[in-house]
Design a protein around this motif. Structure first.
Motif, short mmCIF file in Angstrom:
data_model
loop_
_atom_site.label_atom_id
_atom_site.label_comp_id
_atom_site.label_asym_id
_atom_site.label_seq_id
_atom_site.Cartn_x
_atom_site.Cartn_y
_atom_site.Cartn_z
N LEU A 25 0.83 -1.20 0.00
CA LEU A 25 0.00 0.00 0.00
C LEU A 25 0.86 1.26 0.00
O LEU A 25 0.56 2.22 -0.71
CB LEU A 25 -0.93 -0.02 1.22
CG LEU A 25 -1.84 1.21 1.38
CD1 LEU A 25 -2.70 1.42 0.15
CD2 LEU A 25 -2.71 1.06 2.63
N ASP A 26 1.94 1.26 0.77
CA ASP A 26 2.81 2.44 0.82
C ASP A 26 3.43 2.73 -0.54
O ASP A 26 3.46 3.89 -0.99
CB ASP A 26 3.92 2.24 1.86
CG ASP A 26 3.39 2.26 3.29
OD1 ASP A 26 2.29 2.82 3.50
OD2 ASP A 26 4.05 1.70 4.18
N LEU A 29 0.81 4.21 -2.90
CA LEU A 29 0.53 5.63 -2.67
C LEU A 29 1.62 6.51 -3.27
O LEU A 29 1.34 7.60 -3.79
CB LEU A 29 0.38 5.90 -1.17
CG LEU A 29 -0.82 5.23 -0.49
CD1 LEU A 29 -0.83 5.52 1.00
CD2 LEU A 29 -2.13 5.70 -1.13
N GLU A 30 2.87 6.05 -3.21
CA GLU A 30 3.95 6.81 -3.84
C GLU A 30 3.79 6.81 -5.36
O GLU A 30 4.00 7.85 -6.01
CB GLU A 30 5.31 6.20 -3.46
CG GLU A 30 5.69 6.41 -2.00
CD GLU A 30 5.79 7.88 -1.64
OE1 GLU A 30 6.33 8.65 -2.46
OE2 GLU A 30 5.34 8.26 -0.55
N LEU A 32 1.00 6.51 -6.93
CA LEU A 32 -0.18 7.31 -7.22
C LEU A 32 0.20 8.78 -7.37
O LEU A 32 -0.24 9.46 -8.31
CB LEU A 32 -1.20 7.14 -6.08
CG LEU A 32 -2.42 8.06 -6.15
CD1 LEU A 32 -3.40 7.55 -7.20
CD2 LEU A 32 -3.10 8.15 -4.79
N LYS A 33 1.02 9.30 -6.45
CA LYS A 33 1.39 10.72 -6.47
C LYS A 33 2.18 11.08 -7.71
O LYS A 33 2.12 12.22 -8.19
CB LYS A 33 2.20 11.06 -5.21
CG LYS A 33 1.41 10.91 -3.92
CD LYS A 33 2.29 11.12 -2.70
CE LYS A 33 1.51 10.88 -1.41
NZ LYS A 33 2.38 11.02 -0.21
N ASN A 36 -0.52 9.18 -11.40
CA ASN A 36 -1.94 9.34 -11.67
C ASN A 36 -2.19 10.43 -12.70
O ASN A 36 -1.71 11.57 -12.56
CB ASN A 36 -2.70 9.65 -10.37
CG ASN A 36 -4.20 9.73 -10.59
OD1 ASN A 36 -4.74 10.79 -10.81
ND2 ASN A 36 -4.86 8.58 -10.55
N ASN A 162 -6.32 13.73 -2.15
CA ASN A 162 -6.99 13.06 -1.04
C ASN A 162 -8.02 12.04 -1.55
O ASN A 162 -8.14 10.93 -1.01
CB ASN A 162 -7.68 14.08 -0.14
CG ASN A 162 -6.70 14.94 0.62
OD1 ASN A 162 -5.52 14.60 0.74
ND2 ASN A 162 -7.15 16.07 1.14
N LYS A 164 -7.99 10.47 -4.48
CA LYS A 164 -7.31 9.34 -5.11
C LYS A 164 -6.62 8.45 -4.07
O LYS A 164 -6.55 7.22 -4.24
CB LYS A 164 -6.28 9.83 -6.13
CG LYS A 164 -6.90 10.61 -7.29
CD LYS A 164 -8.02 9.81 -7.94
CE LYS A 164 -8.77 10.61 -8.97
NZ LYS A 164 -9.93 9.88 -9.54
N VAL A 165 -6.12 9.04 -3.00
CA VAL A 165 -5.54 8.25 -1.91
C VAL A 165 -6.63 7.37 -1.29
O VAL A 165 -6.42 6.18 -1.02
CB VAL A 165 -4.90 9.16 -0.85
CG1 VAL A 165 -4.60 8.38 0.43
CG2 VAL A 165 -3.61 9.78 -1.40
N THR A 168 -7.43 4.56 -3.66
CA THR A 168 -6.37 3.56 -3.69
C THR A 168 -6.43 2.67 -2.46
O THR A 168 -6.33 1.44 -2.55
CB THR A 168 -4.99 4.24 -3.79
OG1 THR A 168 -4.94 5.05 -4.97
CG2 THR A 168 -3.87 3.21 -3.85
N LYS A 169 -6.59 3.28 -1.30
CA LYS A 169 -6.69 2.49 -0.06
C LYS A 169 -7.92 1.59 -0.10
O LYS A 169 -7.86 0.42 0.29
CB LYS A 169 -6.75 3.43 1.14
CG LYS A 169 -5.44 4.14 1.45
CD LYS A 169 -5.57 4.99 2.71
CE LYS A 169 -4.24 5.63 3.07
NZ LYS A 169 -4.33 6.47 4.30
#
Length: 376
Positions: A25-26, A29-30, A32-33, A36, A162, A164-165, A168-169
């Motif tokens: 997951l971590d 998220l990286e 994604l930033k 995306n 926020n 998209k985070v 993703t989660k």
């Protein structure tokens, strides 16, 4: 520096084809930033708003232009004007060579050299500078508005991040939950198949009926249908996750099935909520817009200066035939049919409307927080 940033964003915007396995997951998220597509588009919008702010700032420094004019004409007015600007006009150009004081009709004579001059070239190089000295505060407010709009675009990017985070989660938790569901269904299917064998043997011995076997087969068919549907849902979740990360993801490392419950207070939400911050910034922008409309009732003052040189040969005797013009203009609108008054009142009403929108945003967020607490 901004060119490098734009090139970097373009590279990040290129689609990625890597097949990622066991993604955490971590790490997601990286990715994604960075990857995306919607976030990259939002960052491009930030860049454009930043340039718009620079444009508004640049208006305060005026404009400096260089113009080169080249013409050829035998028009009497043009030729005489060319000679004047080249500082070459002579009395002969007025027809004095044809002046005869003994002629009683001298005033009726039409000078040939004045009315029918030969064609002449004209080259003029001019440097012009115009500077706004006072605009009633318009340029200042425009600069503040564009900077505020740039800040607003940053809020938009932050809000989108926020969102998209969260997505993703949620995709990770959904996949983990479905994976466990598939695992449990596979065990159930295995047990039903084992039961089906037992019922078959019992039916041979006379301890079970054909109806019992049909019942087991129905349960097996139902479990297999649920199993296939779950696999389809898992594939769709992976496709959505791959879309979010702009990267093909084939497997992830599972997370806990239940997400941790956030602990926030109403005051924290009211202070940090992006929608409220955007509404408050919009209120400031609407106030600036009122000041812009008020500036229409104030005079504008501008200065200008020109330096030029003209000749029938390009850049010939440039400094000997140069000229300059400087001036100041003050302009004040006296009447325009009430347009300024209507625009001012419209801006004031919009300011009041945005005030209500800020209050509505705060009340709406407070209600959402209260409902959230009641549910959990």
């Amino acid at each position: 520096m901004k060119i490098k940033t734009t090139l970097l964003l373009l590279l990040l915007n290129l689609p990625l084809v890597a097949n990622v396995e066991n993604l955490t997951l971590d790490n997601a998220l990286e990715m994604l930033k960075k990857n995306n597509l919607e976030l990259n588009i939002s960052r491009f919008n930030e860049q454009m708003k930043a340039y718009e702010a620079e444009v508004a700032e640049g208006k305060n420094y005026g404009t400096l232009d260089v113009a080169l004019t080249a013409m050829r004409s035998n028009d009497a007015g043009n030729v005489f004007g060319f000679k004047l600007q080249s500082r070459e006009a002579t009395f002969g150009d007025f027809g004095f060579a044809e002046f005869d004081p003994q002629n009683p009709g001298i005033l009726e004579v039409q000078p040939q050299s004045l009315n029918y001059p030969g064609a002449r070239n004209y080259f003029q190089t001019k440097v012009s500078y115009m500077l706004p000295l006072y605009t009633g505060g318009k340029l200042t407010e425009y600069g503040r508005i564009t900077k505020a709009m740039q800040h607003m675009s940053q809020y938009d990017t932050k809000k989108l991040l926020n969102e998209k985070v969260f997505q993703t989660k949620k995709a990770f938790y959904d996949i983990s939950l479905i994976q466990n569901y598939i695992y449990n269904l596979s065990k159930i299917i295995k047990n039903i198949k084992h039961l089906e064998d037992i019922i078959g043997n019992m039916e041979k011995e006379g301890y079970a009926k054909e109806l019992d076997a049909l019942e087991v087969q129905a349960r097996l068919s139902e479990a297999q249908s649920m199993y296939n549907q779950a696999k389809l849902n898992r594939d769709l979740a992976y496709q959505f996750l791959s879309f979010l990360l702009n990267t093909e993801v084939s497997s992830i490392k599972k997370v806990h099935e239940l997400a941790p419950m956030p602990h926030v207070t109403a005051s924290e939400v009211a202070q940090e909520n992006i929608d409220i911050q955007k509404a408050q910034l919009g209120l400031k922008i609407s106030e600036m817009a009122v000041n812009v409309e008020k500036a229409n009732y104030l005079p504008t003052v501008g200065a200008f200066g020109e330096y030029a040189s003209a000749d029938n040969t390009l850049w010939n005797e440039f400094t000997q035939k140069d000229s300059y013009t400087v001036g100041v203009q003050v302009k004040l609108n006296i009447f325009n049919g009430g347009v300024d008054q209507a625009n001012l009142e419209k801006a004031k009403v919009n300011y009041l409307k945005v005030q209500e929108q800020v209050s509505l945003a705060k009340a709406g967020i407070a209600l959402k927080v209260k409902n959230f607490r009641q549910k959990f």
